[in-house]
Design a protein around this motif. Structure first.
Motif, PDB file in Angstrom:
ATOM      1  N   LEU A 157       0.843  -1.192   0.000  1.00  0.00           N
ATOM      2  CA  LEU A 157       0.000   0.000   0.000  1.00  0.00           C
ATOM      3  C   LEU A 157       0.878   1.243   0.000  1.00  0.00           C
ATOM      4  N   ALA A 158       0.582   2.192  -0.872  1.00  0.00           N
ATOM      5  CA  ALA A 158       1.302   3.469  -0.883  1.00  0.00           C
ATOM      6  C   ALA A 158       0.316   4.589  -0.588  1.00  0.00           C
ATOM      7  N   ALA A 159       0.630   5.397   0.425  1.00  0.00           N
ATOM      8  CA  ALA A 159      -0.187   6.563   0.743  1.00  0.00           C
ATOM      9  C   ALA A 159       0.238   7.709  -0.175  1.00  0.00           C
ATOM     10  N   VAL A 160      -0.716   8.256  -0.918  1.00  0.00           N
ATOM     11  CA  VAL A 160      -0.422   9.314  -1.882  1.00  0.00           C
ATOM     12  C   VAL A 160      -1.216  10.552  -1.508  1.00  0.00           C
ATOM     13  N   ARG A 179       7.995  -8.659  -4.310  1.00  0.00           N
ATOM     14  CA  ARG A 179       7.142  -9.646  -3.653  1.00  0.00           C
ATOM     15  C   ARG A 179       6.254 -10.404  -4.626  1.00  0.00           C
ATOM     16  N   ASN A 180       6.395 -10.127  -5.926  1.00  0.00           N
ATOM     17  CA  ASN A 180       5.492 -10.707  -6.934  1.00  0.00           C
ATOM     18  C   ASN A 180       4.044 -10.443  -6.552  1.00  0.00           C
ATOM     19  N   GLY A 181       3.807  -9.241  -6.054  1.00  0.00           N
ATOM     20  CA  GLY A 181       2.481  -8.908  -5.546  1.00  0.00           C
ATOM     21  C   GLY A 181       1.814  -7.803  -6.328  1.00  0.00           C
ATOM     22  N   SER A 182       1.013  -7.016  -5.628  1.00  0.00           N
ATOM     23  CA  SER A 182       0.248  -5.942  -6.245  1.00  0.00           C
ATOM     24  C   SER A 182       0.431  -4.664  -5.435  1.00  0.00           C
ATOM     25  N   LEU A 183       0.044  -3.544  -6.042  1.00  0.00           N
ATOM     26  CA  LEU A 183       0.192  -2.240  -5.402  1.00  0.00           C
ATOM     27  C   LEU A 183      -1.140  -1.517  -5.374  1.00  0.00           C
ATOM     28  N   ARG A 184      -1.459  -0.947  -4.218  1.00  0.00           N
ATOM     29  CA  ARG A 184      -2.622  -0.081  -4.082  1.00  0.00           C
ATOM     30  C   ARG A 184      -2.159   1.322  -3.740  1.00  0.00           C
ATOM     31  N   LEU A 185      -2.511   2.288  -4.583  1.00  0.00           N
ATOM     32  CA  LEU A 185      -2.241   3.690  -4.310  1.00  0.00           C
ATOM     33  C   LEU A 185      -3.494   4.285  -3.679  1.00  0.00           C
ATOM     34  N   LEU A 186      -3.373   4.795  -2.461  1.00  0.00           N
ATOM     35  CA  LEU A 186      -4.535   5.288  -1.730  1.00  0.00           C
ATOM     36  C   LEU A 186      -4.348   6.747  -1.347  1.00  0.00           C
ATOM     37  N   HIS A 187      -5.282   7.574  -1.785  1.00  0.00           N
ATOM     38  CA  HIS A 187      -5.311   8.978  -1.374  1.00  0.00           C
ATOM     39  C   HIS A 187      -6.499   9.175  -0.439  1.00  0.00           C
ATOM     40  N   VAL A 247      -4.568   3.222   8.650  1.00  0.00           N
ATOM     41  CA  VAL A 247      -4.376   2.134   9.614  1.00  0.00           C
ATOM     42  C   VAL A 247      -5.276   0.960   9.261  1.00  0.00           C
ATOM     43  N   GLU A 248      -6.529   1.229   8.937  1.00  0.00           N
ATOM     44  CA  GLU A 248      -7.451   0.156   8.562  1.00  0.00           C
ATOM     45  C   GLU A 248      -6.984  -0.541   7.290  1.00  0.00           C
ATOM     46  N   ALA A 249      -6.534   0.226   6.318  1.00  0.00           N
ATOM     47  CA  ALA A 249      -6.061  -0.358   5.057  1.00  0.00           C
ATOM     48  C   ALA A 249      -4.812  -1.195   5.274  1.00  0.00           C
ATOM     49  N   SER A 250      -4.008  -0.853   6.287  1.00  0.00           N
ATOM     50  CA  SER A 250      -2.765  -1.577   6.530  1.00  0.00           C
ATOM     51  C   SER A 250      -3.003  -2.999   7.027  1.00  0.00           C
ATOM     52  N   ARG A 251      -4.221  -3.304   7.440  1.00  0.00           N
ATOM     53  CA  ARG A 251      -4.535  -4.651   7.912  1.00  0.00           C
ATOM     54  C   ARG A 251      -4.437  -5.676   6.786  1.00  0.00           C
ATOM     55  N   ALA A 282      -0.034   1.360  12.770  1.00  0.00           N
ATOM     56  CA  ALA A 282      -0.259   0.564  11.565  1.00  0.00           C
ATOM     57  C   ALA A 282      -0.193  -0.924  11.888  1.00  0.00           C
ATOM     58  N   GLN A 283      -0.895  -1.718  11.102  1.00  0.00           N
ATOM     59  CA  GLN A 283      -0.972  -3.157  11.326  1.00  0.00           C
ATOM     60  C   GLN A 283       0.020  -3.938  10.475  1.00  0.00           C
ATOM     61  N   CYS A 284       0.967  -3.234   9.852  1.00  0.00           N
ATOM     62  CA  CYS A 284       2.009  -3.861   9.049  1.00  0.00           C
ATOM     63  C   CYS A 284       3.244  -2.982   9.107  1.00  0.00           C
TER      64      CYS A 284
END
Length: 300
Positions: A157-160, A179-187, A247-251, A282-284
């Motif tokens: 998760l990236a906070a933008v 991580r061979n994963g995905s990215l979420r950009l969250l504003h 914080v919720e998104a970090s779960r 944060a939860q991560c």
């Protein structure tokens, strides 16, 4: 090595240890990160014996030195046992933990710290030493948080906040790719703050919201161009608490990446309110990317 600094080089991961359980966990997390990057791990213990030599007995200082070397050796053994192919070295420093970690990271290393320390002499306690490491760093800092038994998903998760967060978004994209994963950009748009700044222009709230989304989409487009094979999701939310949403998104992610904005302070570098909240709640793990000079003074 005593009282010297290794040039850890580009891509090295530097972790501070102090004998506490969170620091041990941070060392293992840092080892996994170094393994993903295919880079060495540098384990550091800053004893601060130089700063205490005038009022601590020689016997006590020698005890600290011996304990520090034993801790470094034991930590390296644990890490090497878990990651047998990883290059690991250690550094015992007579300096305090904060300058030791900053120097060891050089210009390009990443510093990893636990979310709290052992307390007392030579501790690496977030809220004191850990906060100073994060606030004064010129290289990325990762504060290891979250439960030990989390199932890794590869999600990052990236906070933008605005277009100035492109650099931290690109860091997040690299982490997701590793991580061979995905990215979420969250504003997260704090509507109360925005309306408070334009009390006489309430009819323009929708226009302001559109501007927020425009900046977010611009960052997202740049990230997709540089990482065309990475799954990138772009989201914008309105809330009265930016930190609460993050914080919720970090779960649901393995890592939260954000720009480490700093607030002005007579006491020196301090972290902004949102950043401060996240490294405590944060939860991560939270990765802070240093800001450029033109952004100093922001309170996020």
């Amino acid at each position: 090595m005593e009282g010297t600094t290794n040039n850890t080089g580009p891509g090295f991961v530097v972790v501070g240890v102090d004998g506490s359980d969170p620091a041990c966990r941070a060392a293992l997390w840092a080892a996994a990160e170094a393994s993903r990057r295919d880079r060495p791990l540098h384990i550091v213990y800053g004893s601060d014996t130089d700063g205490r030599a005038l009022y601590v007995s020689a016997e006590s200082i020698e005890h600290v030195r011996q304990a520090g070397r034993e801790l470094l050796g034991a930590t390296a053994d644990v890490v090497s046992g878990r990651f047998p192919g990883l290059s690991v070295d250690t550094e015992y420093s007579r300096s305090a933990p904060v300058p030791t970690l900053h120097r060891s990271a050089g210009l390009h290393g990443t510093i990893v710290v636990g979310n709290r320390g052992a307390g007392g002499f030579g501790s690496l306690l977030l809220g004191s030493v850990g906060l100073k490491v994060a606030a004064g760093a010129r290289t990325p800092v990762i504060v290891v948080r979250g439960a030990d038994n989390r199932t890794e998903t590869g999600a990052v998760l990236a906070a933008v906040r605005d277009e100035h967060d492109l650099e931290s978004a690109l860091y997040a994209a690299r982490e997701a790719e590793l991580r061979n994963g995905s990215l979420r950009l969250l504003h997260v748009w704090n509507i109360l703050q925005s309306v408070g700044n334009v009390v006489t222009l309430l009819d323009d709230v929708d226009q302001i919201a559109g501007l927020h989304v425009h900046h977010l989409n611009a960052v997202g487009e740049q990230v997709r161009q540089e990482f065309p094979d990475l799954t990138v999701r772009v989201d914008a939310e309105k809330s009265v608490s930016v930190a609460g949403v993050l914080v919720e998104a970090s779960r649901h992610v393995d890592l939260l990446v954000m720009g480490g904005r700093r607030s002005p302070s007579y006491l020196g570098s301090t972290l902004g309110r949102t950043t401060h909240s996240l490294i405590h709640h944060a939860q991560c793990p939270v990765q802070l990317i240093p800001r450029t000079n033109h952004e100093h003074g922001s309170r996020s």
